[in-house]
Structure formats: structure tokens, C-alpha cells
Design an enzyme around this catalytic site. Sequence first.
Site, PDB file in Angstrom:
ATOM      1  N   PRO A 147       1.023  -1.243   0.193  1.00  0.00           N
ATOM      2  CA  PRO A 147       0.060   0.272  -0.466  1.00  0.00           C
ATOM      3  C   PRO A 147       0.927   0.999  -0.188  1.00  0.00           C
ATOM      4  O   PRO A 147       0.332   2.344  -0.236  1.00  0.00           O
ATOM      5  CB  PRO A 147      -0.999   0.280   1.794  1.00  0.00           C
ATOM      6  CG  PRO A 147      -0.023  -1.338   2.009  1.00  0.00           C
ATOM      7  CD  PRO A 147       0.462  -2.257   0.841  1.00  0.00           C
ATOM      8  N   GLU A 170       1.900  -7.853   8.873  1.00  0.00           N
ATOM      9  CA  GLU A 170       1.890  -5.970   8.654  1.00  0.00           C
ATOM     10  C   GLU A 170       3.188  -5.570   7.151  1.00  0.00           C
ATOM     11  O   GLU A 170       3.533  -4.698   7.456  1.00  0.00           O
ATOM     12  CB  GLU A 170       3.146  -5.994  10.287  1.00  0.00           C
ATOM     13  CG  GLU A 170       2.352  -6.139  11.508  1.00  0.00           C
ATOM     14  CD  GLU A 170       1.078  -5.206  10.812  1.00  0.00           C
ATOM     15  OE1 GLU A 170       1.537  -4.194  11.079  1.00  0.00           O
ATOM     16  OE2 GLU A 170      -0.290  -5.327  11.338  1.00  0.00           O
ATOM     17  N   ASP A 198     -10.852   1.910 -24.731  1.00  0.00           N
ATOM     18  CA  ASP A 198     -10.660   1.976 -22.866  1.00  0.00           C
ATOM     19  C   ASP A 198     -10.844   3.247 -21.916  1.00  0.00           C
ATOM     20  O   ASP A 198     -10.053   4.148 -22.539  1.00  0.00           O
ATOM     21  CB  ASP A 198      -9.904   1.109 -22.610  1.00  0.00           C
ATOM     22  CG  ASP A 198     -10.524  -0.352 -23.105  1.00  0.00           C
ATOM     23  OD1 ASP A 198     -11.275  -0.916 -23.023  1.00  0.00           O
ATOM     24  OD2 ASP A 198      -9.652  -1.810 -22.850  1.00  0.00           O
TER      25      ASP A 198
END
Length: 255
Positions: free
Chosen positions: A97, A125, A178
Site C-alpha cells: 500500500p 504487517e 478503453d
Amino acid sequence: MRFDLLTIFPEFFTGPFEHGILRRAQQQGQIEIAVHDLRSFTFDKHHIVDDRPFGGGDGMVLKPEPLFRAVESLLAGSAPTDTAVEAKRTAIVLMSPQGRVFNQHEAQRLADECDRLILLCGRYEGVDERVVEHLVTDEISIGDYVLTGGEIPAMVVVDAVTRLLPHVLGSETSAVHDSFVAGLLDYPHYTRPAEFRGWQVPDVLIGGHHGEVAKWRRRAALLKTWQRRPELLDQAELTDQERRWLAEQASDTAQ
Ligand code: SAM
């Protein structure tokens, strides 16, 4: 393109790559997907891949040794690059992330630059920071939210990159219109029946005039982008006439 997926849950990938375009791309030899169990790169009796964090705190952290060993063994098995062919790189990608947010542009960049992606799926983690600093070449996030593991993000990358590789999409599903490819959202699509519960397909799409259809689709894509993702228009290549037309739409709406 070859994809190597490193995970502690190899079974996770049973299924998602066995359908549709991804299945066909593998059958036609356009992509190769190999899933590797991180535990098979451990030497201890219990195949331990994680440990408690130094400094204390919650959760576990993926240890560096199995990840380094796995990547190094995959790289050692690589065939030498054919110098006659334009050299492409192997990217060692950590799904995280904290990485660069993945989008169509990033997918295209990987499809153009790389002939092999080694995708490391984190868990718990996350991974020991030395993996981030000394092993990976790219860190990719699929969005600003936290998932339990890197397997779903890795699937997203495999899917998005594969459909951009040459000849993977048949002409019937070309990517050129697209969303995001030309900086706009895609135009609306309709199929039979021409009338459904009283809702009509726009006449122009039934008329068979290719020029008019193309014009309608372009305007519909512009309008949808302006309504939903106006910030995309800053980067899109628009003609002066299109910019004027959008300004007119904006002033009509404001009235
Ligand atoms: N503690 C980490 C943090 O806050 O940055 C989150 C760890 S997450 C629970 C476990 C793993 O899931 C990560 O190492 C990564 O591989 C994967 N992951 C979670 N969210 C992700 C995202 N948005 N994009 C890519 N990978 C993600």
C-alpha cells in the site's frame, strides 16, 4: 511476458488465471504464469517465513531470507537475453500500500518495459524493510486502502498488464477506446434489444453511419469524463473545438 508470483498462499491463484483472455494468452504462449510457495525457500523444519518485529508491536513481518533466496533462485534460472532482441527488464515488484499507485499508465509502462515481472505478495504487517531497500525494483499499490495480502493486488497487475501486451486482445476487444487509454473514460455501450422497458438505444447507433457513430461516441466519452472524472481532461488530448463544446456544456448546465 513471464509472471512469477511469490506467496505463502499459492492456492489463492487457483482459478483466476484459468478463464477468458488470461487463459487464452497462456495457451497461445503470450504469457507464462508461475506461482511459487515462499515456504519452499526456507531451510528450517517448520518452513517459517515470518517473525516478530524488532522494537515490539503487533503482528508479524515476512523475513528477508526466503524472499531474497526465492528471487535470486528465480533470476539464476533465467535464460540469457537474446541481444538481437530489444532488451527488456525484469521487474521485481513488491505489492504494497506504500507503493506507487497503479493505473493504466503504470500497466502500460510495465507492459512496454518488462519481459518478466516477479511479484512479491506481502502478508501480516508487511515485509522486512531490507527487501524494500535492496531487492525490489518497483513497489506497487492498487489503491489507498489496506488489504490482508498482496495476492489480490498481484492478480490485478497480471490482468491489467496482460491485456496490454501485443496481440493478446483480439480486434473484437481492442484496448484503444478503453477508459484511461487516451485520457478519457470509455463511451457508453449498448446491445440488442434496441428498446428495453421503454428505454431506447440512441438512434445514431442504429443508423449505420460510421462517421456519425464515431462522432457520437467521442462526444459521449468527453461528456462522461467531464461529469465523472473532470481532472482527467487536463491531461487528455482535445481539439480546440472539443474544448469549446465542453465549455458550452458546462455553461448550459450552470444555467
Ligand atoms: N502494515 C502495512 C502498511 O500499513 O503499509 C500493511 C500490510 S498489509 C496488511 C499486508 C500486505 O498486503 C502488504 O505487505 C502488501 O503486500 C499487501 N497489500 C495490502 N494493501 C495493498 C495495496 N493497497 N496495494 C498493494 N498491496 C497491498
